[in-house]
Design a protein around this motif. Sequence first.
Motif, short mmCIF file in Angstrom:
data_model
loop_
_atom_site.label_atom_id
_atom_site.label_comp_id
_atom_site.label_asym_id
_atom_site.label_seq_id
_atom_site.Cartn_x
_atom_site.Cartn_y
_atom_site.Cartn_z
N ARG A 21 0.83 -1.21 0.00
CA ARG A 21 0.00 0.00 0.00
C ARG A 21 0.86 1.25 0.00
NH1 ARG A 21 -4.44 -2.41 4.31
NH2 ARG A 21 -5.68 -3.47 2.72
N ALA A 22 1.88 1.27 0.84
CA ALA A 22 2.78 2.44 0.89
C ALA A 22 3.48 2.61 -0.46
CB ALA A 22 3.79 2.28 2.02
N GLY A 23 3.95 1.52 -1.02
CA GLY A 23 4.62 1.58 -2.32
C GLY A 23 3.71 2.03 -3.43
N ARG A 24 2.45 1.59 -3.40
CA ARG A 24 1.48 1.98 -4.43
C ARG A 24 1.23 3.48 -4.38
NH1 ARG A 24 -2.22 -0.86 -7.96
NH2 ARG A 24 -0.92 -2.57 -7.23
N VAL A 25 1.07 4.02 -3.17
CA VAL A 25 0.84 5.47 -3.02
C VAL A 25 2.08 6.24 -3.48
CG1 VAL A 25 0.51 7.32 -1.32
CG2 VAL A 25 -0.94 5.29 -1.26
N ALA A 26 3.26 5.81 -3.06
CA ALA A 26 4.49 6.50 -3.46
C ALA A 26 4.67 6.47 -4.98
CB ALA A 26 5.70 5.87 -2.76
N THR A 27 4.40 5.34 -5.59
CA THR A 27 4.53 5.21 -7.05
C THR A 27 3.52 6.12 -7.76
OG1 THR A 27 5.37 2.96 -6.87
CG2 THR A 27 4.38 3.58 -8.99
N TYR A 28 2.30 6.20 -7.24
CA TYR A 28 1.30 7.06 -7.86
C TYR A 28 1.71 8.53 -7.73
CZ TYR A 28 -3.22 8.66 -9.53
OH TYR A 28 -4.21 9.26 -10.27
N LEU A 29 2.20 8.92 -6.56
CA LEU A 29 2.67 10.31 -6.39
C LEU A 29 3.83 10.60 -7.33
CD1 LEU A 29 2.46 10.66 -2.51
CD2 LEU A 29 1.07 11.88 -4.20
N GLU A 30 4.72 9.64 -7.50
CA GLU A 30 5.84 9.82 -8.43
C GLU A 30 5.31 9.97 -9.86
OE1 GLU A 30 10.15 7.76 -9.41
OE2 GLU A 30 8.59 6.54 -8.51
N HIS A 31 4.33 9.16 -10.22
CA HIS A 31 3.69 9.26 -11.54
C HIS A 31 3.09 10.66 -11.76
CE1 HIS A 31 1.11 8.30 -14.97
NE2 HIS A 31 0.09 8.73 -14.28
#
Length: 161
Positions: free
Chosen positions: A58-68
């Motif tokens: 979940r943390a990784g998914r949010v970080a990846t989306y913010l990076e996107h």
Amino acid sequence: EGSIEFAACSDALNTDAKSTLEDVAAQLRDMPYARVSVEGHADSAPMWMGNQALSEGRAGRVATYLEHLGVPRNQLVPIGFAAKCLLVPELHSEGNVVNRRVELHVLQQETAELLRSMLPSEENFRRLTLLAAGLVVAPSVGLRHVAGEILTSWGADWGPK
């Protein structure tokens, strides 16, 4: 700072989460000095993949989306807590819902160190002024004070005399 909720056994971002993260990303892009922890959590229900892996996902998914969305990855510190930080005891399903989340928190000390390393420029002056005035992502009193000190050291007429 805020919280993104997830469905049971999932790290998928729903429409509300994406909308919230778009707002957060817009603010973080204008605050390149801010370091933010992206803290994944899970409920305490047993899972086949494990709550630790799910909270990290979940943390990784949010970080990846913010990076996107244009937030530099070095601003984000994803970490999973599994069921170690339950907000509500899980005696019923309502407790489970609020415990399945990702929380975003400005890392105060790291952000203050980055602020102190900023060089004077028109853009940095604008950013520090907004921070010192409390007009950006929920700054702490301490970070507002640090921004005010920096503005004063740059010759700005800021704060009490």
